[in-house]
Design an enzyme around this catalytic site. Structure first.
Site, PDB file in Angstrom:
ATOM      1  N   SER A   1       0.965  -1.325   0.028  1.00 46.81           N
ATOM      2  CA  SER A   1      -0.046  -0.168  -0.111  1.00 46.81           C
ATOM      3  C   SER A   1       1.357   1.377   0.169  1.00 46.81           C
ATOM      4  CB  SER A   1      -1.026  -0.033   0.932  1.00 46.81           C
ATOM      5  OG  SER A   1      -1.741   1.074   1.605  1.00 46.81           O
TER       6      SER A   1
ATOM      7  N   TYR B   1      -1.742  -0.936  11.064  1.00 41.69           N
ATOM      8  CA  TYR B   1      -1.457  -1.302   9.182  1.00 41.69           C
ATOM      9  C   TYR B   1      -0.273  -0.658   8.782  1.00 41.69           C
ATOM     10  CZ  TYR B   1      -2.807  -1.170   4.232  1.00 41.69           C
ATOM     11  OH  TYR B   1      -3.734  -1.352   3.023  1.00 41.69           O
TER      12      TYR B   1
ATOM     13  N   LYS C   1       2.692  -3.162   6.869  1.00 42.65           N
ATOM     14  CA  LYS C   1       2.831  -3.150   5.481  1.00 42.65           C
ATOM     15  C   LYS C   1       3.746  -2.399   4.704  1.00 42.65           C
ATOM     16  CE  LYS C   1      -1.321  -4.156   3.678  1.00 42.65           C
ATOM     17  NZ  LYS C   1      -1.331  -5.028   2.755  1.00 42.65           N
TER      18      LYS C   1
HETATM   19  N1  LIG Z   1      -8.347  -0.314  -1.201  1.00 43.97           N
HETATM   20  C1  LIG Z   1      -7.680   0.212  -0.605  1.00 43.97           C
HETATM   21  O1  LIG Z   1      -7.611   1.294  -0.377  1.00 43.97           O
HETATM   22  C2  LIG Z   1      -5.966  -0.922  -0.758  1.00 43.97           C
HETATM   23  C3  LIG Z   1      -5.035   0.155  -1.251  1.00 43.97           C
HETATM   24  C4  LIG Z   1      -3.567  -0.271  -0.274  1.00 43.97           C
HETATM   25  C5  LIG Z   1      -3.845  -1.387  -0.179  1.00 43.97           C
HETATM   26  N2  LIG Z   1      -5.369  -2.095  -0.252  1.00 43.97           N
HETATM   27  C6  LIG Z   1      -4.622  -4.122   0.047  1.00 43.97           C
HETATM   28  O2  LIG Z   1      -5.564  -4.461  -0.903  1.00 43.97           O
HETATM   29  C7  LIG Z   1      -5.619  -5.936  -0.131  1.00 43.97           C
HETATM   30  C8  LIG Z   1      -6.802  -6.595  -0.521  1.00 43.97           C
HETATM   31  O3  LIG Z   1      -7.837  -5.343   0.517  1.00 43.97           O
HETATM   32  P1  LIG Z   1      -9.291  -5.080  -0.560  1.00 43.97           P
HETATM   33  O4  LIG Z   1      -9.169  -3.782  -0.678  1.00 43.97           O
HETATM   34  O5  LIG Z   1      -9.899  -5.354  -2.313  1.00 43.97           O
HETATM   35  O6  LIG Z   1     -10.137  -5.254   0.800  1.00 43.97           O
HETATM   36  P2  LIG Z   1     -10.977  -6.254   0.903  1.00 43.97           P
HETATM   37  O7  LIG Z   1     -12.471  -5.439  -0.460  1.00 43.97           O
HETATM   38  O8  LIG Z   1     -11.537  -6.083   2.466  1.00 43.97           O
HETATM   39  O9  LIG Z   1     -10.878  -7.787   0.717  1.00 43.97           O
HETATM   40  C9  LIG Z   1      -9.623  -8.133   1.342  1.00 43.97           C
HETATM   41  C10 LIG Z   1      -9.811  -9.845   1.131  1.00 43.97           C
HETATM   42  O10 LIG Z   1      -8.741 -10.221   2.811  1.00 43.97           O
HETATM   43  C11 LIG Z   1      -9.780 -11.658   3.158  1.00 43.97           C
HETATM   44  N3  LIG Z   1      -8.639 -11.908   3.821  1.00 43.97           N
HETATM   45  C12 LIG Z   1      -8.356 -11.362   4.699  1.00 43.97           C
HETATM   46  N4  LIG Z   1      -7.985 -11.583   6.253  1.00 43.97           N
HETATM   47  C13 LIG Z   1      -7.636 -13.503   5.407  1.00 43.97           C
HETATM   48  C14 LIG Z   1      -7.237 -13.987   5.635  1.00 43.97           C
HETATM   49  N5  LIG Z   1      -6.560 -14.573   7.464  1.00 43.97           N
HETATM   50  N6  LIG Z   1      -6.823 -15.292   5.293  1.00 43.97           N
HETATM   51  C15 LIG Z   1      -7.473 -15.191   3.666  1.00 43.97           C
HETATM   52  N7  LIG Z   1      -8.178 -14.018   3.578  1.00 43.97           N
HETATM   53  C16 LIG Z   1      -8.480 -13.010   4.316  1.00 43.97           C
HETATM   54  C17 LIG Z   1     -10.892 -10.770   3.288  1.00 43.97           C
HETATM   55  O11 LIG Z   1     -11.933 -11.877   2.769  1.00 43.97           O
HETATM   56  P3  LIG Z   1     -13.582 -12.066   3.907  1.00 43.97           P
HETATM   57  O12 LIG Z   1     -14.099 -11.377   3.117  1.00 43.97           O
HETATM   58  O13 LIG Z   1     -13.265 -13.404   4.452  1.00 43.97           O
HETATM   59  O14 LIG Z   1     -13.208 -11.075   5.545  1.00 43.97           O
HETATM   60  C18 LIG Z   1     -11.134 -10.430   1.567  1.00 43.97           C
HETATM   61  O15 LIG Z   1     -11.115 -12.015   0.845  1.00 43.97           O
HETATM   62  C19 LIG Z   1      -5.623  -6.270   1.265  1.00 43.97           C
HETATM   63  O16 LIG Z   1      -3.959  -6.351   1.522  1.00 43.97           O
HETATM   64  C20 LIG Z   1      -5.362  -4.330   1.623  1.00 43.97           C
HETATM   65  O17 LIG Z   1      -3.890  -3.817   2.573  1.00 43.97           O
HETATM   66  C21 LIG Z   1      -5.738  -2.145  -0.043  1.00 43.97           C
END
Ligand SMILES: NC(=O)c1ccc[n+]([C@@H]2O[C@H](COP(=O)([O-])OP(=O)(O)OC[C@H]3O[C@@H](n4cnc5c(N)ncnc54)[C@H](OP(=O)(O)O)[C@@H]3O)[C@@H](O)[C@H]2O)c1
Length: 259
Positions: free
Chosen positions: A140, A153, A157
């Site tokens: 991130s 968080y 990261k």
């Molecule tokens: N969206 C943003 O703005 C953003 C920005 C920078 C980085 N990121 C990074 O992008 C990645 C994906 O996040 P997202 O934004 O797509 O959020 P999201 O829609 O909440 O998706 C997160 C995914 O991770 C899964 N997860 C959480 N804990 C887990 C575990 N112990 N084992 C397996 N799966 C697990 C969740 O499963 P459940 O449905 O079961 O909870 C969900 O499928 C993350 O690493 C996040 O830090 C996101």
């Protein structure tokens, strides 16, 4: 004919993982879309059916070694190899450091940091045997710059960044690319899935914001096409400018902007 690459993605029930699974399947990859709770597979099953895509959905909790081993050995049995791992699963602990406990940090690190280590340890022996492979670590912009109420968080990261840069040096000689992606803000479930350090949730607010997650999926696919990918790619203008400001401007400017 080009060999279809086998990719394992973690955290595909929603957000960036979900979109990346669909996009890579559309682009001809053999996709293993994993999620920790298979009850959440309905949306991906229906969407892939509608688009006529064959996506393998498997159970994998990045904090549970047995589920990782089962998933990886299933893929090896079917495909004999894993070419790409996308360490995407993650969530955010939100709250002031003074209201948090070490347990808040531990559960944050268990998923965002150790989760990536666990999955990488499981696939690396196969990649090393094949003398090729790519691991994409979804970090991130908050892995490069700190932000108030997100210390757990950001720390997780930042740790992912240091580990990723380090193993990149070790694994290059073995034909394996380790790449960091730094998304800015994208509209996913991460904002709804926030876990608070404090009982008083009302004092913090975080709302769903940012660009469409399909942009991240497309960027990841473009990185996978590169012969010699760089160690880090920003995704989104906010991430790009954040990264540039951090690199080229004095700290007080980036601090002001983050505030
Ligand atoms: N969206 C943003 O703005 C953003 C920005 C920078 C980085 N990121 C990074 O992008 C990645 C994906 O996040 P997202 O934004 O797509 O959020 P999201 O829609 O909440 O998706 C997160 C995914 O991770 C899964 N997860 C959480 N804990 C887990 C575990 N112990 N084992 C397996 N799966 C697990 C969740 O499963 P459940 O449905 O079961 O909870 C969900 O499928 C993350 O690493 C996040 O830090 C996101």
């Amino acid at each position: 004919m080009m060999k279809r690459k086998v990719v394992l993605i973690t955290g595909c029930s929603s957000g960036l993982g979900y979109e990346t699974a669909l996009w890579l399947a559309e682009k001809g990859y053999i996709v293993y879309a994993s999620m920790r709770n298979l009850k959440k597979n309905k949306r991906l099953v229906e969407e892939s059916k509608q688009r006529n895509l064959n996506i393998h959905i498997c159970e994998l909790d990045v904090c549970n070694i047995d589920t990782i081993d089962n998933c990886v050995s299933g893929i090896i049995e079917n495909e004999k190899r894993i070419d790409i791992l996308i360490n995407n699963a993650g969530f955010a602990v939100l709250g002031k450091f003074t209201e948090s406990t070490n347990e808040d940090f531990e559960r944050q690190f268990a998923t965002n940091f150790y989760g990536a280590l666990n999955c990488s340890r499981a696939v690396l022996p196969y990649m090393i045997d094949n003398k090729e492979g790519t691991i994409i670590n979804v970090s991130s912009i908050l892995g490069l710059t700190g932000a108030g109420t997100l210390s757990a968080y950001c720390s997780s990261k930042f740790a992912l960044e240091g580990w990723s840069e380090s193993i990149r040096c070790e694994l290059k000689k073995k034909g394996i690319n380790i790449v960091l992606v730094e998304p800015g803000f994208f509209r996913t479930e991460i904002y709804n899935n926030v876990s608070y350090v404090s009982e008083n949730k009302k004092q913090y607010s975080i709302s769903s914001m940012g660009g469409s997650p399909i942009r991240v999926a497309k960027r990841i696919e473009s990185i996978l096409k590169k012969k010699r990918p760089r160690r880090r790619y920003t995704i989104g203008y906010d991430s790009y400018f954040g990264c540039m400001i951090k690199r080229f401007f004095p700290d007080f400017i980036s601090e002001k902007l983050v505030k």
